[in-house]
Design a protein around this motif. Structure first.
Motif, PDB file in Angstrom:
ATOM      1  N   ARG A 162       9.857   6.506 -14.719  1.00 50.39           N
ATOM      2  CA  ARG A 162       9.365   7.239 -15.890  1.00 50.39           C
ATOM      3  C   ARG A 162       9.465   6.367 -17.134  1.00 50.39           C
ATOM      4  NH1 ARG A 162      14.162  10.940 -17.676  1.00 50.39           N
ATOM      5  NH2 ARG A 162      15.878  10.094 -16.460  1.00 50.39           N
ATOM      6  N   ILE A 186      19.844   1.138 -13.997  1.00 46.28           N
ATOM      7  CA  ILE A 186      19.400   1.728 -15.256  1.00 46.28           C
ATOM      8  C   ILE A 186      19.914   3.155 -15.381  1.00 46.28           C
ATOM      9  CG2 ILE A 186      17.338   2.586 -16.429  1.00 46.28           C
ATOM     10  CD1 ILE A 186      16.119  -0.132 -15.622  1.00 46.28           C
ATOM     11  N   PHE A 235      19.277   6.155 -17.306  1.00 46.52           N
ATOM     12  CA  PHE A 235      18.387   6.822 -18.247  1.00 46.52           C
ATOM     13  C   PHE A 235      19.011   8.066 -18.870  1.00 46.52           C
ATOM     14  CE2 PHE A 235      14.821   4.454 -16.357  1.00 46.52           C
ATOM     15  CZ  PHE A 235      14.309   3.968 -17.531  1.00 46.52           C
ATOM     16  N   GLN A 255       8.224   3.737 -24.756  1.00 48.04           N
ATOM     17  CA  GLN A 255       6.976   3.770 -23.968  1.00 48.04           C
ATOM     18  C   GLN A 255       6.289   5.123 -24.098  1.00 48.04           C
ATOM     19  OE1 GLN A 255       8.490   2.633 -20.116  1.00 48.04           O
ATOM     20  NE2 GLN A 255       8.766   0.503 -20.735  1.00 48.04           N
ATOM     21  N   ASP A 284      16.546 -10.927 -21.856  1.00 48.14           N
ATOM     22  CA  ASP A 284      16.733  -9.677 -21.140  1.00 48.14           C
ATOM     23  C   ASP A 284      17.558  -9.942 -19.900  1.00 48.14           C
ATOM     24  OD1 ASP A 284      16.577  -7.203 -19.937  1.00 48.14           O
ATOM     25  OD2 ASP A 284      14.698  -7.724 -18.930  1.00 48.14           O
ATOM     26  N   ARG A 300      21.917  -2.481 -22.316  1.00 48.45           N
ATOM     27  CA  ARG A 300      20.457  -2.422 -22.313  1.00 48.45           C
ATOM     28  C   ARG A 300      19.938  -1.310 -21.409  1.00 48.45           C
ATOM     29  NH1 ARG A 300      17.970  -6.596 -24.772  1.00 48.45           N
ATOM     30  NH2 ARG A 300      16.198  -7.021 -23.426  1.00 48.45           N
ATOM     31  N   VAL A 301      18.849  -0.718 -21.851  1.00 44.61           N
ATOM     32  CA  VAL A 301      18.189   0.368 -21.135  1.00 44.61           C
ATOM     33  C   VAL A 301      19.202   1.360 -20.564  1.00 44.61           C
ATOM     34  CG1 VAL A 301      16.267   0.959 -19.633  1.00 44.61           C
ATOM     35  CG2 VAL A 301      16.452  -1.329 -20.519  1.00 44.61           C
ATOM     36  N   GLY A 341      16.059  -4.111 -25.617  1.00 41.42           N
ATOM     37  CA  GLY A 341      16.294  -3.570 -24.283  1.00 41.42           C
ATOM     38  C   GLY A 341      15.721  -2.182 -24.081  1.00 41.42           C
ATOM     39  N   SER A 342      14.825  -1.768 -24.967  1.00 42.51           N
ATOM     40  CA  SER A 342      14.317  -0.403 -24.897  1.00 42.51           C
ATOM     41  C   SER A 342      13.113  -0.254 -23.974  1.00 42.51           C
ATOM     42  CB  SER A 342      13.905   0.036 -26.300  1.00 42.51           C
ATOM     43  OG  SER A 342      12.945  -0.868 -26.811  1.00 42.51           O
ATOM     44  N   GLY A 343      12.648  -1.349 -23.426  1.00 50.57           N
ATOM     45  CA  GLY A 343      11.443  -1.307 -22.601  1.00 50.57           C
ATOM     46  C   GLY A 343      10.198  -1.544 -23.443  1.00 50.57           C
ATOM     47  N   LYS A 344      10.362  -2.253 -24.570  1.00 49.47           N
ATOM     48  CA  LYS A 344       9.225  -2.423 -25.475  1.00 49.47           C
ATOM     49  C   LYS A 344       8.159  -3.362 -24.904  1.00 49.47           C
ATOM     50  CE  LYS A 344      12.031  -5.470 -28.338  1.00 49.47           C
ATOM     51  NZ  LYS A 344      11.540  -6.832 -28.146  1.00 49.47           N
ATOM     52  N   THR A 345       8.547  -4.284 -24.035  1.00 45.54           N
ATOM     53  CA  THR A 345       7.549  -5.206 -23.480  1.00 45.54           C
ATOM     54  C   THR A 345       6.486  -4.433 -22.698  1.00 45.54           C
ATOM     55  OG1 THR A 345       9.392  -6.735 -23.227  1.00 45.54           O
ATOM     56  CG2 THR A 345       7.301  -7.390 -22.252  1.00 45.54           C
ATOM     57  N   TYR A 379       9.238   1.513 -11.835  1.00 45.04           N
ATOM     58  CA  TYR A 379       9.518   2.242 -13.067  1.00 45.04           C
ATOM     59  C   TYR A 379       9.127   3.697 -12.797  1.00 45.04           C
ATOM     60  CZ  TYR A 379       9.526  -2.194 -15.716  1.00 45.04           C
ATOM     61  OH  TYR A 379       9.782  -3.443 -16.209  1.00 45.04           O
TER      62      TYR A 379
HETATM   63  P1  AMP Z   1      12.562  -4.889 -22.757  1.00 40.63           P
HETATM   64  O1  AMP Z   1      13.095  -4.008 -23.858  1.00 40.63           O
HETATM   65  O2  AMP Z   1      11.081  -4.918 -22.741  1.00 40.63           O
HETATM   66  O3  AMP Z   1      13.192  -6.251 -22.799  1.00 40.63           O
HETATM   67  O4  AMP Z   1      12.968  -4.214 -21.349  1.00 40.63           O
HETATM   68  C1  AMP Z   1      14.270  -4.134 -20.892  1.00 40.63           C
HETATM   69  C2  AMP Z   1      14.351  -3.951 -19.379  1.00 40.63           C
HETATM   70  O5  AMP Z   1      13.946  -2.634 -18.997  1.00 40.63           O
HETATM   71  C3  AMP Z   1      13.488  -4.877 -18.557  1.00 40.63           C
HETATM   72  O6  AMP Z   1      14.287  -5.402 -17.526  1.00 40.63           O
HETATM   73  C4  AMP Z   1      12.410  -4.007 -17.975  1.00 40.63           C
HETATM   74  O7  AMP Z   1      11.988  -4.484 -16.715  1.00 40.63           O
HETATM   75  C5  AMP Z   1      13.098  -2.666 -17.859  1.00 40.63           C
HETATM   76  N1  AMP Z   1      12.177  -1.509 -17.996  1.00 40.63           N
HETATM   77  C6  AMP Z   1      11.196  -1.379 -18.908  1.00 40.63           C
HETATM   78  N2  AMP Z   1      10.578  -0.191 -18.786  1.00 40.63           N
HETATM   79  C7  AMP Z   1      11.181   0.459 -17.765  1.00 40.63           C
HETATM   80  C8  AMP Z   1      10.978   1.746 -17.144  1.00 40.63           C
HETATM   81  N3  AMP Z   1      10.049   2.602 -17.557  1.00 40.63           N
HETATM   82  N4  AMP Z   1      11.777   2.054 -16.107  1.00 40.63           N
HETATM   83  C9  AMP Z   1      12.732   1.201 -15.692  1.00 40.63           C
HETATM   84  N5  AMP Z   1      12.975  -0.010 -16.236  1.00 40.63           N
HETATM   85  C10 AMP Z   1      12.210  -0.394 -17.267  1.00 40.63           C
END
Ligand code: AMP
Length: 531
Positions: free
Chosen positions: A135, A91, A93, A140, A443, A471-472, A160-164, A133
């Motif tokens: 941060r 990732i 960031f 989020q 994902d 993504r991310v 892919g923004s970590g919305k889940t 994770y």
């Molecule tokens: P999503 O947009 O929810 O499909 O998330 C995309 C990917 O980011 C997934 O593989 C999550 O596991 C990862 N992810 C979500 N939040 C974080 C975070 N705070 N730090 C690192 N990875 C994350």
């Protein structure tokens, strides 16, 4: 088969009405108070073991009236391994942190900068540590405090923004704090109404609706991580898979349900699920659900059954785009919501290099081979085609050419689709040929290249597709084959490329100009990307 359950639904409705009456009378309108033990909820009124004693369901065994849901249950090393072994890959960031976020709405809670800035309880914090994770992602940072403050939310967030995790963390945290409340008693008496032990109706506390099985499964997997060492049991139901098995799993207890709309309606009609105590509702990829024609089912679930109304339940909608239909849904389902725009709504990420090349239909295959050879054998490549037949044909072709590839589309069985995904993710088949519907919401964190072998006819679909890469915060590449047949997407595609600061081929500019000119004389247009 349905007749067996007829009476019970009536019973469920009465319970709900009573609960509303007592709740609505409360002056504080605090949503959580609905299930708060401090209120009139009969959490303690149910006799422990009063329902059949031994019980073959985990939930009945484990859910006792005097339990504190905020305390972690025993660790389980094997399960911990299974849930958290994957970890995060690559990732980046640094690229991601700059993404602008804009929150609008009355009294918007302040954003957080670290997970420690908000009180989410012991269970959530230790599970965040296990997922590694470090941060919060931009969505989020904003969504967590908004949801924790019990506000409704409409979030336009990049794929892919970590919305889940942005919705799962605060929702689960609240459930742990509040406990099961009345749902516990209802769940048990629901079983008695049935007259059949082990065939109880389940009353989830939270519902997440998602458009596709794949996305539903992904959300479910993420929920399992954050529900580790808690009393919350997540379940998932989706179409195209054995319903009997899903029912048996539900019967073991279900507090957070992830579902595709059609299958959920089926479960409700069979009396397996009651939404009377569903205090948290999440609609994920709402725009996609509407595109797929799920609106009647969604309204049936949210408005025409026993779910607490808006203002009492807490509702969160996530969508990549914000067209008119989504605005209407937000108006109908959300109460005084906060609008969150992450990045520019409807736009694509600058992390993705987008290329558009002119390729006639007859040349597409050889052009594809050139691209595959250039990207390197082991990088994951997702190839989008328009039709299921086209997907099969292209997979055969690539296979004959000696490429390790697989495919995913609506005519393949659920098992085949899951197997294909697995092979792709693991890198055994680094090329996945997919139709749009099948690939929605996947994902797969390290897709290097998305190829639009066939471009979609609308720009929202394009945004979703290329969102599979980059993504991310990772860098990604998206190549689209364009020819005469794609005229209708020209202008929107040009806008997206310009906005994401991409190289624009001069022929595309001229074409867009021509189109604009033509449609001005005819009167246009369809551009429901929100800007
Ligand atoms: P999503 O947009 O929810 O499909 O998330 C995309 C990917 O980011 C997934 O593989 C999550 O596991 C990862 N992810 C979500 N939040 C974080 C975070 N705070 N730090 C690192 N990875 C994350």
């Amino acid at each position: 088969m349905f007749g067996v359950y007829d009476n019970k639904d009536g019973g469920g409705w009465n319970t709900t009405k009573d609960a509303y009456t007592s709740f609505v009378a409360r002056p504080d309108r605090g949503k959580s108070a609905f299930f708060n033990n401090g209120g009139t909820a009969p959490r303690g009124s149910y006799q422990r073991g009063g329902f059949g004693g031994s019980g073959n369901s985990r939930w009945v065994e484990e859910s006792r009236d005097d339990e504190d849901w905020s305390k972690p249950t025993q660790a389980n090393e094997r399960l911990e391994q299974e849930l958290f072994a994957g970890g995060n890959t690559g990732i980046n960031f640094d690229n991601y942190d700059d993404i602008p976020v804009e929150a609008t709405g009355q009294n918007c809670p302040h954003h957080i900068d670290s997970f420690q800035d908000v009180e989410m309880g012991e269970i959530i914090m230790s599970n965040i540590a296990l997922t590694r994770y470090t941060r919060p992602t931009p969505v989020q940072k904003y969504a967590i405090p908004i949801i924790k403050n019990k506000r409704d939310l409409m979030a336009c967030a990049q794929t892919g923004s970590g919305k889940t995790a942005a919705f799962l963390l605060p929702v689960l945290s609240q459930i742990y704090t509040e406990g099961p409340g009345e749902a516990l008693a209802a769940q048990k008496s629901g079983g008695q109404d049935n007259g059949k032990y082990g065939r109880r109706k389940q009353y989830p506390l939270a519902l997440v609706l998602a458009p596709t099985r794949e996305l539903a499964l992904q959300i479910y997997e993420e929920a399992r991580k954050f529900a580790y060492r808690s009393r919350v049991r997540p379940c998932v139901v989706y179409g195209g898979a054995d319903i009997g098995q899903q029912i048996r799993d539900l019967e073991r207890g279900c507090h957070l349900l992830v579902a595709t709309p059609g299958r959920l309606v089926d479960m409700m009609e069979r009396g397996k699920i009651g939404l009377d105590y569903c205090n948290y509702l999440v609609l994920d990829e709402a725009d996609r659900m509407l595109d797929m024609g799920f609106e009647p089912q969604i309204r049936r679930i949210v408005e025409q059954d026993t779910m607490p109304p808006k203002g009492i339940r807490q509702t969160m909608m996530f969508s990549a785009t914000f067209p008119k239909e989504i605005q209407i849904l937000a108006r109908d389902f959300l109460e005084e919501y906060i609008f969150l725009a992450v990045g520019r709504v409807g736009s694509t990420s600058e992390n993705i290099t987008q290329k558009v090349v002119w390729v006639e239909d007859g040349d597409k295959r050889s052009f594809l081979l050139d691209l595959l050879n250039a990207t390197g054998k082991n990088s994951l490549t997702l190839v989008f085609v328009e039709t299921k037949k086209g997907a099969d044909a292209l997979e055969d072709f690539l296979y004959r050419e000696g490429y390790a590839c697989t495919s995913i589309h609506g005519d393949r069985s659920q098992r085949d689709r899951e197997e294909a995904l697995h092979q792709f993710r693991s890198g055994r088949c680094p090329i996945l040929v997919a139709t749009a519907v099948a690939a929605r919401g996947l994902d797969i964190s390290n897709v290097k290249h998305v190829i639009n072998f066939d471009l979609p006819s609308d720009i929202e679909e394009y945004v979703h597709r290329i969102g599979r890469t980059g993504r991310v915060g990772n860098l990604g590449l998206a190549t689209s084959f364009f020819n005469d047949k794609n005229g209708n997407i020209t202008k929107d595609l040009l806008d997206i490329l310009v906005e994401a600061k991409q190289e624009v081929p001069s022929w595309l500019e001229s074409l867009a100009y021509e189109h604009q000119h033509k449609s001005n004389t005819r009167g246009r247009s369809k551009s429901n990307i929100w800007v």
